[in-house]
Scaffold this motif. Sequence first.
Motif, PDB file in Angstrom:
ATOM      1  N   TYR A 190       0.799  -1.216   0.000  1.00  0.00           N
ATOM      2  CA  TYR A 190       0.000   0.000   0.000  1.00  0.00           C
ATOM      3  C   TYR A 190       0.839   1.277   0.000  1.00  0.00           C
ATOM      4  O   TYR A 190       0.464   2.257  -0.641  1.00  0.00           O
ATOM      5  N   LYS A 191       1.958   1.263   0.681  1.00  0.00           N
ATOM      6  CA  LYS A 191       2.831   2.441   0.699  1.00  0.00           C
ATOM      7  C   LYS A 191       3.406   2.677  -0.695  1.00  0.00           C
ATOM      8  O   LYS A 191       3.452   3.813  -1.173  1.00  0.00           O
ATOM      9  N   GLU A 242       0.690   4.081  -2.937  1.00  0.00           N
ATOM     10  CA  GLU A 242       0.438   5.507  -2.692  1.00  0.00           C
ATOM     11  C   GLU A 242       1.522   6.371  -3.343  1.00  0.00           C
ATOM     12  O   GLU A 242       1.215   7.364  -4.010  1.00  0.00           O
ATOM     13  N   GLU A 243       2.773   5.990  -3.175  1.00  0.00           N
ATOM     14  CA  GLU A 243       3.881   6.761  -3.754  1.00  0.00           C
ATOM     15  C   GLU A 243       3.800   6.787  -5.277  1.00  0.00           C
ATOM     16  O   GLU A 243       3.949   7.838  -5.899  1.00  0.00           O
ATOM     17  N   LEU A 267      -3.974   2.249   5.375  1.00  0.00           N
ATOM     18  CA  LEU A 267      -4.156   3.644   4.977  1.00  0.00           C
ATOM     19  C   LEU A 267      -5.634   4.020   4.844  1.00  0.00           C
ATOM     20  O   LEU A 267      -5.949   5.052   4.273  1.00  0.00           O
TER      21      LEU A 267
END
Length: 135
Positions: free
Chosen positions: A19-20, A23-24, A59
């Motif tokens: 997920y990180k 997002e990036e 998130l």
Amino acid sequence: ETGKVLNHLGRFYILAKNYKGAEESLKRASDILQQNSHPESYRSFELLGDLYMSEKQPLLNKEAAKDNYNKSLELALKYFSENSVNVNRVKGKINNLEINSWKSRGNFNGIHVRITRANIGGILNRWLMRFYKSK
């Protein structure tokens, strides 16, 4: 093309539960696509909305999802017709978000359906398509 590739990468990361990374990638994609006034810029915000709505990830942020879906709709309407598949898909996600919000507040009785111009237009289009195909 870089922005579109980053959108695809972000979607892949969502599916892979990174997920990180998603997002990036999606934020970079939105920056690149918006700088170039690319029609696919709406998709970055739609995917960010999807990311923030995924209940299986850390998130989860329904307000951020709503903001991203609204930005996606604004951009989609800039590049596509109001009855396009792209616009209707984003409108549907916004409507689902609102319906789920009603459910969580206990104001949803399971029968109420929010009717908007997009819903009516979609229903009429499907009905007309069936009508003309049957002739």
